[in-house]
Scaffold this motif. Structure first.
Motif, PDB file in Angstrom:
ATOM      1  N   ARG A 177      -9.175 -15.529   0.596  1.00  0.00           N
ATOM      2  CA  ARG A 177      -8.985 -14.465   1.592  1.00  0.00           C
ATOM      3  C   ARG A 177      -7.636 -13.776   1.412  1.00  0.00           C
ATOM      4  NH1 ARG A 177     -11.568 -18.185   5.217  1.00  0.00           N
ATOM      5  NH2 ARG A 177      -9.530 -18.841   6.007  1.00  0.00           N
ATOM      6  N   VAL A 178      -6.614 -14.559   1.069  1.00  0.00           N
ATOM      7  CA  VAL A 178      -5.291 -13.979   0.807  1.00  0.00           C
ATOM      8  C   VAL A 178      -5.368 -13.009  -0.371  1.00  0.00           C
ATOM      9  CG1 VAL A 178      -2.970 -14.510  -0.051  1.00  0.00           C
ATOM     10  CG2 VAL A 178      -3.944 -15.864   1.801  1.00  0.00           C
ATOM     11  N   LEU A 179      -6.050 -13.413  -1.431  1.00  0.00           N
ATOM     12  CA  LEU A 179      -6.160 -12.574  -2.619  1.00  0.00           C
ATOM     13  C   LEU A 179      -7.004 -11.326  -2.355  1.00  0.00           C
ATOM     14  CD1 LEU A 179      -6.664 -15.452  -5.194  1.00  0.00           C
ATOM     15  CD2 LEU A 179      -4.687 -13.929  -5.077  1.00  0.00           C
ATOM     16  N   ALA A 180      -8.046 -11.478  -1.543  1.00  0.00           N
ATOM     17  CA  ALA A 180      -8.885 -10.325  -1.208  1.00  0.00           C
ATOM     18  C   ALA A 180      -8.103  -9.304  -0.387  1.00  0.00           C
ATOM     19  CB  ALA A 180     -10.129 -10.789  -0.457  1.00  0.00           C
ATOM     20  N   ALA A 181      -7.261  -9.789   0.531  1.00  0.00           N
ATOM     21  CA  ALA A 181      -6.439  -8.878   1.328  1.00  0.00           C
ATOM     22  C   ALA A 181      -5.366  -8.201   0.476  1.00  0.00           C
ATOM     23  CB  ALA A 181      -5.783  -9.653   2.478  1.00  0.00           C
ATOM     24  N   GLN A 182      -4.934  -8.874  -0.551  1.00  0.00           N
ATOM     25  CA  GLN A 182      -3.916  -8.318  -1.442  1.00  0.00           C
ATOM     26  C   GLN A 182      -4.506  -7.299  -2.408  1.00  0.00           C
ATOM     27  OE1 GLN A 182      -2.910 -10.519  -4.937  1.00  0.00           O
ATOM     28  NE2 GLN A 182      -0.705 -10.403  -4.540  1.00  0.00           N
ATOM     29  N   ARG A 183      -5.779  -7.444  -2.717  1.00  0.00           N
ATOM     30  CA  ARG A 183      -6.439  -6.662  -3.772  1.00  0.00           C
ATOM     31  C   ARG A 183      -6.182  -5.157  -3.692  1.00  0.00           C
ATOM     32  NH1 ARG A 183      -7.535  -3.967  -7.194  1.00  0.00           N
ATOM     33  NH2 ARG A 183      -9.443  -3.689  -8.397  1.00  0.00           N
ATOM     34  N   PRO A 184      -6.260  -4.491  -2.534  1.00  0.00           N
ATOM     35  CA  PRO A 184      -6.053  -3.037  -2.509  1.00  0.00           C
ATOM     36  C   PRO A 184      -4.655  -2.603  -2.940  1.00  0.00           C
ATOM     37  CG  PRO A 184      -7.125  -3.784  -0.502  1.00  0.00           C
ATOM     38  CD  PRO A 184      -6.651  -5.013  -1.213  1.00  0.00           C
ATOM     39  N   HIS A 185      -3.712  -3.520  -2.919  1.00  0.00           N
ATOM     40  CA  HIS A 185      -2.329  -3.177  -3.235  1.00  0.00           C
ATOM     41  C   HIS A 185      -1.940  -3.513  -4.677  1.00  0.00           C
ATOM     42  CE1 HIS A 185      -2.148  -2.590   1.032  1.00  0.00           C
ATOM     43  NE2 HIS A 185      -2.350  -3.878   1.278  1.00  0.00           N
ATOM     44  N   VAL A 186      -2.854  -4.147  -5.419  1.00  0.00           N
ATOM     45  CA  VAL A 186      -2.555  -4.546  -6.799  1.00  0.00           C
ATOM     46  C   VAL A 186      -2.884  -3.402  -7.752  1.00  0.00           C
ATOM     47  CG1 VAL A 186      -3.102  -6.155  -8.665  1.00  0.00           C
ATOM     48  CG2 VAL A 186      -2.954  -6.977  -6.304  1.00  0.00           C
ATOM     49  N   GLY A 187      -1.873  -2.994  -8.496  1.00  0.00           N
ATOM     50  CA  GLY A 187      -2.095  -1.920  -9.459  1.00  0.00           C
ATOM     51  C   GLY A 187      -2.734  -2.394 -10.742  1.00  0.00           C
ATOM     52  N   GLN A 188      -2.456  -3.659 -11.107  1.00  0.00           N
ATOM     53  CA  GLN A 188      -3.012  -4.171 -12.361  1.00  0.00           C
ATOM     54  C   GLN A 188      -3.049  -5.691 -12.347  1.00  0.00           C
ATOM     55  OE1 GLN A 188      -0.828  -3.013 -15.875  1.00  0.00           O
ATOM     56  NE2 GLN A 188      -2.477  -3.613 -17.260  1.00  0.00           N
ATOM     57  N   TYR A 189      -4.162  -6.235 -12.832  1.00  0.00           N
ATOM     58  CA  TYR A 189      -4.272  -7.659 -13.147  1.00  0.00           C
ATOM     59  C   TYR A 189      -4.120  -7.759 -14.660  1.00  0.00           C
ATOM     60  CZ  TYR A 189      -6.095  -8.296  -8.427  1.00  0.00           C
ATOM     61  OH  TYR A 189      -6.241  -8.315  -7.068  1.00  0.00           O
ATOM     62  N   TRP A 190      -3.038  -8.384 -15.113  1.00  0.00           N
ATOM     63  CA  TRP A 190      -2.765  -8.378 -16.549  1.00  0.00           C
ATOM     64  C   TRP A 190      -3.300  -9.618 -17.254  1.00  0.00           C
ATOM     65  CZ3 TRP A 190       0.432 -12.284 -18.365  1.00  0.00           C
ATOM     66  CH2 TRP A 190       1.301 -12.878 -17.446  1.00  0.00           C
ATOM     67  N   ALA A 230       3.122  -6.829   1.127  1.00  0.00           N
ATOM     68  CA  ALA A 230       2.445  -6.280  -0.048  1.00  0.00           C
ATOM     69  C   ALA A 230       2.188  -4.786   0.119  1.00  0.00           C
ATOM     70  CB  ALA A 230       1.134  -7.019  -0.286  1.00  0.00           C
ATOM     71  N   ARG A 231       1.916  -4.379   1.347  1.00  0.00           N
ATOM     72  CA  ARG A 231       1.633  -2.962   1.619  1.00  0.00           C
ATOM     73  C   ARG A 231       2.838  -2.075   1.313  1.00  0.00           C
ATOM     74  NH1 ARG A 231       0.186  -3.751   6.393  1.00  0.00           N
ATOM     75  NH2 ARG A 231      -2.021  -4.144   5.920  1.00  0.00           N
ATOM     76  N   ARG A 232       4.039  -2.626   1.399  1.00  0.00           N
ATOM     77  CA  ARG A 232       5.255  -1.839   1.139  1.00  0.00           C
ATOM     78  C   ARG A 232       5.300  -1.344  -0.298  1.00  0.00           C
ATOM     79  NH1 ARG A 232      10.122  -5.607   2.785  1.00  0.00           N
ATOM     80  NH2 ARG A 232      11.289  -3.744   2.122  1.00  0.00           N
ATOM     81  N   TYR A 233       4.670  -2.084  -1.198  1.00  0.00           N
ATOM     82  CA  TYR A 233       4.686  -1.725  -2.621  1.00  0.00           C
ATOM     83  C   TYR A 233       3.265  -1.501  -3.134  1.00  0.00           C
ATOM     84  CZ  TYR A 233       9.184  -3.915  -1.708  1.00  0.00           C
ATOM     85  OH  TYR A 233      10.393  -4.255  -1.158  1.00  0.00           O
ATOM     86  N   SER A 234       2.425  -0.998  -2.245  1.00  0.00           N
ATOM     87  CA  SER A 234       1.010  -0.839  -2.571  1.00  0.00           C
ATOM     88  C   SER A 234       0.823  -0.012  -3.844  1.00  0.00           C
ATOM     89  CB  SER A 234       0.284  -0.160  -1.413  1.00  0.00           C
ATOM     90  OG  SER A 234      -1.107  -0.140  -1.650  1.00  0.00           O
ATOM     91  N   GLY A 235      -0.017  -0.550  -4.724  1.00  0.00           N
ATOM     92  CA  GLY A 235      -0.301   0.102  -5.983  1.00  0.00           C
ATOM     93  C   GLY A 235       0.668  -0.253  -7.087  1.00  0.00           C
ATOM     94  N   LYS A 236       1.756  -0.937  -6.733  1.00  0.00           N
ATOM     95  CA  LYS A 236       2.764  -1.281  -7.726  1.00  0.00           C
ATOM     96  C   LYS A 236       2.989  -2.786  -7.833  1.00  0.00           C
ATOM     97  CE  LYS A 236       5.245   3.075  -7.949  1.00  0.00           C
ATOM     98  NZ  LYS A 236       6.586   3.728  -8.028  1.00  0.00           N
ATOM     99  N   LEU A 237       1.955  -3.536  -7.478  1.00  0.00           N
ATOM    100  CA  LEU A 237       1.986  -4.980  -7.664  1.00  0.00           C
ATOM    101  C   LEU A 237       1.204  -5.329  -8.927  1.00  0.00           C
ATOM    102  CD1 LEU A 237       1.178  -6.317  -4.060  1.00  0.00           C
ATOM    103  CD2 LEU A 237       3.409  -5.709  -5.032  1.00  0.00           C
ATOM    104  N   VAL A 238       1.632  -6.379  -9.632  1.00  0.00           N
ATOM    105  CA  VAL A 238       0.868  -6.888 -10.764  1.00  0.00           C
ATOM    106  C   VAL A 238       0.627  -8.381 -10.572  1.00  0.00           C
ATOM    107  CG1 VAL A 238       1.671  -5.161 -12.410  1.00  0.00           C
ATOM    108  CG2 VAL A 238       2.918  -7.311 -12.166  1.00  0.00           C
ATOM    109  N   ALA A 260       4.895  -0.603 -11.929  1.00  0.00           N
ATOM    110  CA  ALA A 260       4.970  -1.869 -11.204  1.00  0.00           C
ATOM    111  C   ALA A 260       6.415  -2.125 -10.808  1.00  0.00           C
ATOM    112  CB  ALA A 260       4.456  -3.018 -12.068  1.00  0.00           C
ATOM    113  N   VAL A 261       6.584  -2.741  -9.627  1.00  0.00           N
ATOM    114  CA  VAL A 261       7.928  -3.102  -9.160  1.00  0.00           C
ATOM    115  C   VAL A 261       7.998  -4.553  -8.698  1.00  0.00           C
ATOM    116  CG1 VAL A 261       8.503  -0.730  -8.500  1.00  0.00           C
ATOM    117  CG2 VAL A 261       7.482  -2.282  -6.798  1.00  0.00           C
ATOM    118  N   LEU A 262       6.846  -5.205  -8.579  1.00  0.00           N
ATOM    119  CA  LEU A 262       6.817  -6.576  -8.063  1.00  0.00           C
ATOM    120  C   LEU A 262       5.549  -7.268  -8.555  1.00  0.00           C
ATOM    121  CD1 LEU A 262       8.094  -8.668  -6.002  1.00  0.00           C
ATOM    122  CD2 LEU A 262       6.552  -7.672  -4.286  1.00  0.00           C
ATOM    123  N   GLY A 263       5.663  -8.550  -8.899  1.00  0.00           N
ATOM    124  CA  GLY A 263       4.463  -9.273  -9.300  1.00  0.00           C
ATOM    125  C   GLY A 263       4.755 -10.598  -9.960  1.00  0.00           C
ATOM    126  N   GLN A 264       3.692 -11.218 -10.444  1.00  0.00           N
ATOM    127  CA  GLN A 264       3.807 -12.462 -11.192  1.00  0.00           C
ATOM    128  C   GLN A 264       4.207 -12.149 -12.627  1.00  0.00           C
ATOM    129  OE1 GLN A 264      -0.263 -13.732 -10.555  1.00  0.00           O
ATOM    130  NE2 GLN A 264       0.434 -15.528  -9.439  1.00  0.00           N
TER     131      GLN A 264
END
Length: 406
Positions: free
Chosen positions: A236-249, A188-196, A264-268
């Motif tokens: 805990r998985v979601l909390a660790a992911q949180r800093p790398h998520v650019g947007q919760y849609w 997730a850190r590889r695409y930090s800020g560009k996850l949705v 965004a480049v990766l996400g649900q």
């Protein structure tokens, strides 16, 4: 296509005399003397409409030409049946659930998403449906028909369905094969800020799918039936992911915008977003990860205190018909529950292929959502585990993991 307009606002003798009145099956009564009941019975016969129908939906689920005059499957229904449709549109599933629990309000029907449907059944807020009174019911996808079956009774008529894919920009991300691309901290850190991510407590299920393989000792079986320990691990998985998520849609169009604008480049995502982006020549694909994929179904359900049961059954038949299903699919941008919507020239072949309409092998791969409950499983038996977590606990975990961490 007319998909975008709706998705900008968006993340079915007396019919049932017994439904609204008594268990004796007398004729449907009208007027102020009618007394509400707490638990309706299954209908046995179909009678003339009562002239009125009160429905509860989320935005964009029912269109009467107000959003776009070219899109209207309500007016023809009213003209054909004489049932005047009254529509209450709510913003969130939680608001929908609260209104259905309100004893001062009476809705004939509700277009319920999975996080609402299961709770309404458990709380006796909806009535069983007699599928024999719904023309075309057997044409609906068999797997979908079984999702709201409890104790041998049917509690909903499938309306639309979708799947939660792992969506990625092919220019920036190598084709991911696992949910680890989204949930493993290093990846997730590889695409930090560009996850949705979808902004829904049910999105916890994807984290649970990741943990099902990553931490086998948790013994996760159903990603929608989690013990407190399993839910805590997913949080805990979601909390660790949180800093790398650019947007919760919340609105599907927001994810489209994020990918289209390079934010965004990766996400649900849903097939809808992939389809819209591909039509705009954006290099985006959606895949089913090796751990599996989750999905959802919206269904029309009959209120336990239904006042206009005959009109409601006519509505169930209307919305299950191929022609209406075609309109619903085009407008909402999700798969119709009736694959006959793809027959003839109703829907374009490209649409049906993109959404896998009628592809039962594809449907069999999907783990469809159900409302989490304390009793583990969709339809628990006496011998089943009783130590799972309910939707309220999922909601708290979602808020704590995605809204309260920095």
């Amino acid at each position: 296509m007319r998909l975008k307009a709706t998705m900008r606002v968006k993340v079915g003798a007396a019919v049932v005399a017994a439904l609204a009145l008594t268990a004796a099956g007398l004729g449907v009564r009208g007027g102020d003397e009618e007394e509400p009941v707490g638990l309706a019975q299954v209908a046995s016969t179909l009678g003339p409409g009562e002239g009125m129908l009160n429905l509860l939906t989320l935005p964009g689920v029912v269109e009467s030409g107000r959003t776009d005059p070219r899109v209207d499957w309500v007016t023809p229904f009213q003209e054909r049946t004489g049932c005047e449709v009254g529509l209450k549109v709510v913003k969130t599933p939680e608001e929908m659930a609260e209104l259905m629990r309100d004893d001062d309000r009476r809705y004939d029907g509700v277009a319920a998403p999975p996080e609402v449907a299961g709770r309404l059944i458990a709380e006796n807020r909806v009535a069983p449906v007699n599928p024999d009174l719904v023309d075309g019911y057997k044409k609906l996808e068999p797997k979908l028909r079984g999702l709201l079956r409890r104790d041998g009774k049917h509690y909903g008529i499938p309306y639309v369905w979708g799947v939660n894919l792992l969506m990625y920009d092919t220019r920036s991300v190598q084709a991911p094969g696992s949910w680890a691309a989204l949930f493993d901290p290093d990846e997730a850190r590889r695409y930090s800020g560009k996850l949705v991510m979808r902004d829904s407590p049910l999105a916890i299920a994807e984290a649970a799918l990741y943990l099902k393989r990553e931490r086998r000792k948790l013994k996760i079986r159903d990603p929608y039936s989690l013990t407190p320990k399993q839910l805590e691990a997913a949080g805990r998985v979601l909390a660790a992911q949180r800093p790398h998520v650019g947007q919760y849609w919340e609105r599907p169009a927001d994810a489209v915008s994020a990918f289209a604008g390079g934010r965004a480049v990766l996400g649900q995502g849903w097939p809808y977003q992939v389809d819209v982006l591909n039509r705009a020549s954006r290099p985006v694909q959606g895949v089913i990860p090796s751990e599996g994929v989750t999905g959802w179904m919206d269904a029309w359900m009959i209120g336990a205190r239904v006042q206009h049961p005959n009109c409601m059954y006519q509505w169930l038949q209307w919305t299950a018909s191929p022609d209406v299903q075609q309109q619903v699919a085009e407008w909402t941008g999700v798969a119709p529950a009736n694959p006959q919507a793809c027959s003839g020239d109703r829907l374009k072949p490209g649409f049906c292929a993109a959404y896998h309409v009628g592809d039962r092998d594809y449907l069999d791969e999907i783990i469809f959502a159900h409302a989490p409950s304390k009793a583990c499983g969709v339809e628990p038996k006496e011998s089943d585990e009783k130590d799972c977590t309910d939707y309220a606990e999922w909601t708290r975990t979602w808020i704590q993991s995605t809204k309260m961490n920095t």
